[in-house]
Design a protein around this motif. Structure first.
Motif, PDB file in Angstrom:
ATOM      1  N   ASP A 242       1.040  -1.203  -0.037  1.00  0.00           N
ATOM      2  CA  ASP A 242      -0.027   0.079   0.139  1.00  0.00           C
ATOM      3  C   ASP A 242       0.848   1.372  -0.039  1.00  0.00           C
ATOM      4  O   ASP A 242       2.028   0.896  -0.117  1.00  0.00           O
ATOM      5  N   GLU A 243       0.485   2.515   0.169  1.00  0.00           N
ATOM      6  CA  GLU A 243       0.956   3.591   0.109  1.00  0.00           C
ATOM      7  C   GLU A 243       1.920   3.887   1.135  1.00  0.00           C
ATOM      8  O   GLU A 243       2.923   4.673   0.991  1.00  0.00           O
ATOM      9  N   LEU A 244       1.929   3.230   2.046  1.00  0.00           N
ATOM     10  CA  LEU A 244       2.682   3.306   3.522  1.00  0.00           C
ATOM     11  C   LEU A 244       3.947   2.022   3.245  1.00  0.00           C
ATOM     12  O   LEU A 244       4.975   2.042   4.125  1.00  0.00           O
ATOM     13  N   GLY A 245       3.798   1.046   2.357  1.00  0.00           N
ATOM     14  CA  GLY A 245       5.016   0.169   2.213  1.00  0.00           C
ATOM     15  C   GLY A 245       4.223  -1.177   2.899  1.00  0.00           C
ATOM     16  O   GLY A 245       5.261  -2.056   3.115  1.00  0.00           O
ATOM     17  N   ILE A 246       3.141  -1.329   3.293  1.00  0.00           N
ATOM     18  CA  ILE A 246       2.785  -2.299   4.204  1.00  0.00           C
ATOM     19  C   ILE A 246       2.094  -3.311   3.264  1.00  0.00           C
ATOM     20  O   ILE A 246       1.211  -2.955   2.152  1.00  0.00           O
ATOM     21  N   PRO A 247       2.559  -4.656   3.175  1.00  0.00           N
ATOM     22  CA  PRO A 247       1.948  -5.791   2.241  1.00  0.00           C
ATOM     23  C   PRO A 247       0.298  -5.931   2.342  1.00  0.00           C
ATOM     24  O   PRO A 247      -0.096  -5.923   3.356  1.00  0.00           O
ATOM     25  N   LEU A 248      -0.331  -5.683   1.269  1.00  0.00           N
ATOM     26  CA  LEU A 248      -1.764  -5.810   1.145  1.00  0.00           C
ATOM     27  C   LEU A 248      -1.820  -7.307   1.041  1.00  0.00           C
ATOM     28  O   LEU A 248      -1.921  -7.894   0.116  1.00  0.00           O
ATOM     29  N   LEU A 249      -2.377  -7.984   2.187  1.00  0.00           N
ATOM     30  CA  LEU A 249      -2.627  -9.322   2.126  1.00  0.00           C
ATOM     31  C   LEU A 249      -4.175  -9.682   2.201  1.00  0.00           C
ATOM     32  O   LEU A 249      -4.686  -9.178   3.070  1.00  0.00           O
ATOM     33  N   GLY A 250      -4.509 -10.405   1.453  1.00  0.00           N
ATOM     34  CA  GLY A 250      -5.993 -10.915   1.653  1.00  0.00           C
ATOM     35  C   GLY A 250      -6.037 -11.751   2.696  1.00  0.00           C
ATOM     36  O   GLY A 250      -4.839 -12.391   3.295  1.00  0.00           O
ATOM     37  N   SER A 251      -7.261 -12.224   3.218  1.00  0.00           N
ATOM     38  CA  SER A 251      -7.358 -13.041   4.433  1.00  0.00           C
ATOM     39  C   SER A 251      -6.637 -14.338   3.946  1.00  0.00           C
ATOM     40  O   SER A 251      -6.188 -15.060   5.102  1.00  0.00           O
ATOM     41  N   ALA A 252      -6.905 -14.821   2.926  1.00  0.00           N
ATOM     42  CA  ALA A 252      -6.357 -16.171   2.472  1.00  0.00           C
ATOM     43  C   ALA A 252      -4.846 -16.175   2.685  1.00  0.00           C
ATOM     44  O   ALA A 252      -4.322 -17.195   2.938  1.00  0.00           O
ATOM     45  N   ILE A 253      -4.288 -15.253   2.026  1.00  0.00           N
ATOM     46  CA  ILE A 253      -2.641 -15.094   1.965  1.00  0.00           C
ATOM     47  C   ILE A 253      -2.290 -15.189   3.390  1.00  0.00           C
ATOM     48  O   ILE A 253      -1.237 -15.878   3.719  1.00  0.00           O
ATOM     49  N   GLU A 254      -2.729 -14.354   4.074  1.00  0.00           N
ATOM     50  CA  GLU A 254      -2.320 -13.980   5.351  1.00  0.00           C
ATOM     51  C   GLU A 254      -2.486 -15.408   6.150  1.00  0.00           C
ATOM     52  O   GLU A 254      -1.418 -15.772   7.035  1.00  0.00           O
ATOM     53  N   GLU A 255      -3.616 -16.263   5.916  1.00  0.00           N
ATOM     54  CA  GLU A 255      -3.601 -17.384   6.777  1.00  0.00           C
ATOM     55  C   GLU A 255      -2.749 -18.390   6.520  1.00  0.00           C
ATOM     56  O   GLU A 255      -2.038 -19.194   7.214  1.00  0.00           O
ATOM     57  N   GLN A 256      -2.207 -18.398   4.946  1.00  0.00           N
ATOM     58  CA  GLN A 256      -1.221 -19.209   4.497  1.00  0.00           C
ATOM     59  C   GLN A 256       0.237 -18.985   4.947  1.00  0.00           C
ATOM     60  O   GLN A 256       0.975 -19.812   5.313  1.00  0.00           O
ATOM     61  N   LEU A 257       0.448 -17.603   5.159  1.00  0.00           N
ATOM     62  CA  LEU A 257       1.602 -17.359   5.904  1.00  0.00           C
ATOM     63  C   LEU A 257       1.824 -17.666   7.193  1.00  0.00           C
ATOM     64  O   LEU A 257       2.631 -18.337   7.773  1.00  0.00           O
TER      65      LEU A 257
END
Length: 504
Positions: A242-257
């Motif tokens: 995002d504009e702050l450099g924070i990874p934009l993670l969907g809930s599915a990607i976050e759960e996989q990580l």
């Protein structure tokens, strides 16, 4: 009512505009446009007033009744914003307009989450008192909070920027003055150094006794197949920022990580079996609001947070385990008491690089950092700051097993996860669940009080360690409130922690 008023106001403005255009052929269109704009602005202003009033009313009710959620810090006078040490670390004046709005949105997201949890924990009669602002069921209230938040953030972005935002530290300086901190700090410093040496010695001895592990441990493992760490890191590389450099993670990607780096647990048996207070607990609320520790459903609580490293935003994967208690091991055991636990954390870059791992107990005690292979931690600290406990380097793309001592739950070792034949399954729950536990009668409670502490977990050590300035040292507490050093100042959620560690 914020949720109902905004759509109604816009519908009214639109109706006025269409009526004027369709029914009045002789009216100047430009004049009609101005009338509609004035009506719309008035409606929006009224809606914003309702939203502010609703947020303020809920915030005040939570404070009055003690259902305050301490996960994120309030921004005084702005109930629609809650901040963190990470968000407060941004140079707001240097942000672009888009980045500034994103910064506000992140803070409103924290506020919506916290206010909704506080609303859940209110008695039904108090919820009814707020129904003028927040009517309907849980879904309606959450949706209304979010809708109002969007409007308030858009309005906030048009006002002068909120520069100079700071967060409160988890140290009480008055205690340090009263406790003659400059004199008391030296024996505490020596005690910390000695404790580090003892723990590191235990870890070295454990690493040299491979043949003695079999049969002496109870193993806990997430049973479902998960992506490998390497596969999860490749997914992370593909995610936008995002504009702050924070990874934009969907809930599915976050759960996989979170699944990919989920540690296994091995906890030492007592008298040939796992003791009740050594089984990972599932926290539940009974009908009276008391928090029970159910050891029949071993549970790990997970969440994602963020930090900073060399100009980039890091992704932090958090895994928290709770135990029923730490039992007294002698007549006067200052460290014993109700509740216990440990948090394991993984630090990642958006590029998919693993920077390292760290752990603390749920009191903020016994912090330790483990660099990823290829990196080294060389902190350059003044004598006025507590030294770090640096563990051995760990493979960056392996799943790990955390080997914990019985009762104290000290980390004896971290090894590559090789599943034994006999394991018990770990249930995975979001950490946010702990902030509002549903009781059998449908009411919600939390183990954490308004200061973020678990009152039942107070330790006798607080009577000795208070000159170091930490509120109730030894007590368990909510994330965002962990002081992790007795000497100097250091927080688990300090976004610059890896920089202080001198990680290279």
């Amino acid at each position: 009512m914020p949720y109902a008023a905004r759509p109604l106001c816009f519908q009214l403005a639109l109706t006025l505009l269409l009526t004027a255009l369709a029914g009045c052929a002789g009216i100047n269109v430009a004049e009609v446009d101005r009338v509609a704009v004035r009506e719309s602005r008035a409606s929006i202003k009224a809606s914003l007033h309702d939203c502010h009033a609703g947020y303020d009313a809920l915030d005040a009710m939570a404070r009055d009744l003690g259902t305050v959620d301490a996960r994120y810090q309030r921004v005084e006078g702005l109930a629609h914003l809650r901040t963190s040490r990470f968000l407060a670390s941004f140079d707001v004046a240097a942000l672009s307009e888009a980045a500034y709005q994103r910064w506000l949105k992140h803070q409103n997201s924290h506020a919506v989450e916290g206010l909704f949890i506080e609303w859940l924990r209110l008695p039904p009669a108090s919820q009814q008192q707020l129904s003028h602002y927040w009517p309907g069921d849980q879904a309606a209230v959450k949706r209304a909070l979010s809708d109002c938040g969007g409007a308030l953030v858009a309005h906030q972005a048009e006002l002068p920027r909120l520069t100079g935002m700071t967060t409160d530290g988890q140290y009480q300086n008055w205690k340090r003055w009263a406790g003659l901190y400059p004199l008391a700090v030296m024996p505490f410093y020596l005690g910390v150094v000695n404790e580090h040496r003892n723990l590191q010695q235990q870890q070295r001895e454990f690493a040299n006794n491979d043949t003695e592990r079999a049969g002496q441990w109870t193993h806990y493992l997430q049973p479902l197949p998960t992506p490998s760490p390497a596969e999860a890191l490749e997914l992370l590389r593909q995610q936008p920022l995002d504009e702050l450099g924070i990874p934009l993670l969907g809930s599915a990607i976050e759960e996989q990580l979170l699944d990919a780096f989920m540690p296994a647990l091995a906890i030492k048996n007592t008298h040939g079996a796992a003791a009740d207070n050594d089984r990972p607990a599932h926290l539940i609320a009974d009908a009276s609001g008391a928090i029970q520790r159910d050891t029949t459903q071993p549970t790990v609580y997970t969440h994602v947070s963020h930090g900073r490293y060399q100009g980039q935003v890091t992704l932090q994967l958090n895994y928290s385990v709770w135990f029923a208690e730490r039992k007294a091991e002698q007549a006067l055991d200052l460290l014993a008491g109700e509740f216990d636990g440990i948090t394991w954390r993984v630090h990642l870059l958006p590029s998919g690089a693993v920077l390292g791992y760290d752990k603390m107990h749920q009191c903020g005690c016994w912090y330790q950092f483990f660099p990823a292979e290829g990196l080294d931690a060389q902190p350059a600290l003044p004598r006025t700051q507590e030294p770090f406990n640096i563990g051995r380097t760990l493979h960056p793309e392996q799943r790990h097993t955390l080997w914990l001592a019985a009762n104290t739950h000290h980390l004896l070792g971290v090894q590559a996860a090789n599943a034994p034949r006999a394991t018990q399954p770990l249930t995975v729950q979001p950490y946010a669940q702990l902030r509002a536990l549903e009781s059998p009668d449908g009411h919600y409670y939390s183990p954490f009080d308004a200061q973020g502490l678990v009152p039942e977990s107070r330790r006798p050590e607080r009577l000795v360690f208070w000159p170091m300035g930490i509120p109730s040292p030894g007590a368990m507490r909510i994330h965002g409130t962990h002081a992790i050093a007795f000497i100097g100042y250091r927080h688990f959620d300090d976004p610059w922690l890896l920089e202080e560690l001198g990680l290279e």
